[in-house]
Scaffold this active site. Sequence first.
Site, PDB file in Angstrom:
ATOM      1  N   ASP A  90      -7.410 -79.039 -23.917  1.00 20.66           N
ATOM      2  CA  ASP A  90      -7.284 -77.706 -23.703  1.00 20.66           C
ATOM      3  C   ASP A  90      -8.455 -76.943 -24.606  1.00 20.66           C
ATOM      4  O   ASP A  90      -8.277 -75.941 -25.268  1.00 20.66           O
ATOM      5  CB  ASP A  90      -5.931 -77.134 -24.462  1.00 20.66           C
ATOM      6  CG  ASP A  90      -5.493 -75.814 -24.004  1.00 20.66           C
ATOM      7  OD1 ASP A  90      -6.204 -75.016 -23.353  1.00 20.66           O
ATOM      8  OD2 ASP A  90      -4.526 -75.345 -24.541  1.00 20.66           O
ATOM      9  N   HIS A 148      -0.069 -79.156 -22.200  1.00 19.41           N
ATOM     10  CA  HIS A 148      -0.153 -78.970 -23.628  1.00 19.41           C
ATOM     11  C   HIS A 148       1.393 -78.926 -24.147  1.00 19.41           C
ATOM     12  O   HIS A 148       1.840 -77.743 -24.551  1.00 19.41           O
ATOM     13  CB  HIS A 148      -0.884 -77.727 -24.031  1.00 19.41           C
ATOM     14  CG  HIS A 148      -1.007 -76.288 -23.431  1.00 19.41           C
ATOM     15  ND1 HIS A 148       0.347 -75.816 -23.110  1.00 19.41           N
ATOM     16  CD2 HIS A 148      -1.855 -75.520 -22.768  1.00 19.41           C
ATOM     17  CE1 HIS A 148      -0.025 -74.646 -22.360  1.00 19.41           C
ATOM     18  NE2 HIS A 148      -1.263 -74.701 -22.278  1.00 19.41           N
TER      19      HIS A 148
END
Lengths: 436, 322
Positions: free
Chosen positions: A315, A242
Amino acid sequence: MEWSWKRIPAEYLVANVRLCRDGKLADRPGFLHVQKGLVAALGPGAPSREDLPVLDGGGLVCAPGLVDVHVHFREPGQEEKETIATGSRSAAAGGFTAVVTMPNTRPPVDHAPMVRYILDRAQETGLCRVFPTAAISRGQEGETLTEFGDLVKAGAVGFTDDGRPVMHGKLMQFALQYARVLGVPVTCHAEDLTLAGKGVMHAGYWSTKLGLAGLPRLAEDVMVFRDVELARATGGHLHVAHVSTKGTVEIIRRAREQGVHVTAEVTPHHLTLDHSCCRDFSPLYKMSPPLREQEDIEAVTQGLVDGVLDCVATDHAPHTAMEKELMFDQAPFGVVGLETALAVCHTHLVRTGRLSLGQLMEKMSSRAAETYGLPCGRLEEGGEADFLLFDPDEEWTVQPEALRSMSRNTPYGGHKLAGRVKATFLRGRPTYRDGE
Amino acid sequence: MILRSKDLIGLEDLSREEILTILEAAEAFRTIFDRPVRKVPIMRGRTVVNFFVEPSTRTRISFELAEKRLSADIVNFDASNSSLKKGETLRDTAENIQAMKIDMIVVRHSSPGAAAYLGRVLKASVINAGDGAHEHPTQGLLDIMTMRQRLGDLAGRKVTIIGDIAQSRVARSNIYGLTKLGAEVTVCGPPTMVPAAIARLGATVEHDLKRAVADADVLNILRIQLERQSQMVFPGNREYHLMFGVTEEVLRHTKPSCFVMHPGPMNRDVEISSAVADGPRQVILEQVTNGVAVRMAVIYLLSGGDPRQLGGGARTGVREEE
Ligand SMILES: [Zn+2]
C-alpha cells in the site's frame, strides 16, 4: 570471463547463490543461467558452462523478483509525491520487479487511454513491470460503472476504487458480475464510511487518550462481510486490500472454507506496528486502515502464515513532507513501503520463526502475482529473468532521507532491520544495486 | 526550574507535586484580586503570544487578564479568522513565532497534539489552552483548585463528570489531575458519548445519572456540543435533558454538601437546569475567578518563578505595582 555491472552481457551466469523457489530455500549453493532476459537454466551446484561471464553471488539468496499488488504511484496529477519513474526506482530498490498500481490518480484511471498512459510511462522507465488497475466507478464517485471490457482490453488487471470504498451495494454487485466474466478481481477497500465517520486512527485506548477520532474495526469488518457475500452470490473474485482486523481475517477464513473466491493481502505495517505508535501525534503513523492492536497483529500474522491472507502488499502511499507536517487529524493517510517491506517482514516474521524465508519470498512473489493472475513472480526455466539478490544477515537502520521514493513518509525511520536487498534484476538487467 | 518541563501540555505529564505547587501559587495570586491594584510586575519586559487558532473568548480573556496582571507584554493572534486555515502547517507558524523572539505562547488549536508539537519545536514556553479533544490543563487545574477550596484534600473524594466525555478535553485533564491527587472519578453520559477505553484512563463509567451522582462530592457538568446532534450522537436536547440534565430533582439524590461545576458556556436547560445554574450549590463563577489565578501561577512558574517567593499569602514576594 568477467561480469560487468556497466555493460550487461546478453548471456551470463549467476553463481554461488542460494536459490529460493516455490517456497523453499536451497541449502546448498546453486546457479542461474540468464540468456536474453530469460532463465536458461538454474539449479544446485556449479554451472557447467565456463565460457560465460560469471557474477559471483557470494552466497546471497537468489529469489524471484517481488510482486507488490498494491502501490500508489500518483502519476498523473500528484507528481510532487511520486511518479511512475520514481515509484519504479523505489520498487527496484525494494527487490520488486512488478507492481499493481491503484487507480486513484488525478484524474483517476477510469477510461482506457489512462491505462495506456500508465503502461507507456512504465515502459519508458523500464525499471519495473507495472500492472494498472482501473476504477470501478467513473471518477471513483461510486455511482456509475466504468467500461470494464474496454479497460481490460487496454491492460487493466483488476478493478478497485481504492482509497475509498464502494458504498453502493448494487454497484459492487454489478462490478463483481462484470469482472467475473472478464476473469479479473474486484479489489475492495473495506470501510463503511458511515461507521468510520471522521476517524483518523484506530478506535481504542490510544484514540481515547489522545482525543483523536476513532476508526472502529467494525467499519472494516462490516464491509468485508458485505463484499464476501456479494462475491458468494455473484461468483466473482473479490480481493480484499490491506486487511487490518482480526474480524476480517475470520470472515475471509470462513468464506474460503466455504468456497467463495476471495483473496487478500496484508501490509508490512499492519503486521508489525500497533496504534500505540500514534502516541506522539506523528502523522507518519497515520494510515487507512489504521494501525490496530496487538491481537489484530497476531490475527493477520496467523492469517498470513495459514494462507488465509495470500500475500504481503505495501500500500505504498507517498505524501510530501509538507503534508505530513500537518497535525495528525489534518494530515493525509498513507505511508511509503516498497523499500522496507522485505526487510520488515524478514525481521518480524522470518527471524521470529513464524515463516521460513522461502515461504515469505513466495508470499511476496508468486502468491502475490496469482491474486491478480499476473504472469510473473516465479523463477523457472524458460521464464523471465526477474530476480533479486538478498542478504538475510545484513543489519541496517532505515534512514528516510536515503529512500529512492520521492516521498519519505516511512513509519520505520530509525528502525533496525535484518536483511537487505543487494541487487534487483528485471529481464536479466540490473534495476538496482545496493550502494549505488 | 520548579516544573520539570518548559511547557504545560497536559495534566497527564505533571506529577502530583507539580500540580500542588501550581495550586499553591494560584492561591497566593488569588489574594491580590482583592487589592485595589490587581497587578504585579513579575513578567515585566516579557512577551506572551496568545495564539488562538480555534476561537474561545472566555479562555482567551482569562489568559489575557492573567498575563496583564503579571505585567507581561501581550500579542493576541486570533487566527480563527485569519489566513491560517486548514492546510497551512503549524511549522511555518512556529518558525515565524520563533523569529519574533517571544517568551511564551498560549495555544488553542482544534487538532490534538498541536500544543505538544509547538512545545517540541519552540524554545519559548508553550501553554496548552485546549488542543482538540485531548487536554485543557489550565481548566483542569482551575477545576481542581475550586474543589480543593471547598473540600480540602481531595484524597478519597468522589467527582462525577457528566456529559460528552468522548469529545471533552476538560474530562481528560480532570481525570488525570484528580486521580493524581487521590480522588475517584466517575464519568457519566449517554453510551454514545462515553468511549469504553475511558475506564483505562482511570475513571469509573456509569450510564445511570442517579447512580452516578449518589455519593459524589462534586458534579462537574460538561457543555454539550449542540451541533453534534446531527451526527446522531444523541436524540435531541429534550431527551438529553431528561436523561442526563442536572436538575434540582437530580441534586436531591446527592449528598447535601455536593456542589456543581461547569466550565461554561452553559446550555441552560440542556445539560444543566437554570435553577441549578443559578442555585446555591453551584460554584461556576468561582471557577472563572480561579481560572485567572491558575493561569497566573502557570505563567509565573513556567517563566522560572520560585513558588517560595509567593509564600505567606503573597505578601512577601509578590509586590504590588508601584
Ligand atoms: Zn485502500
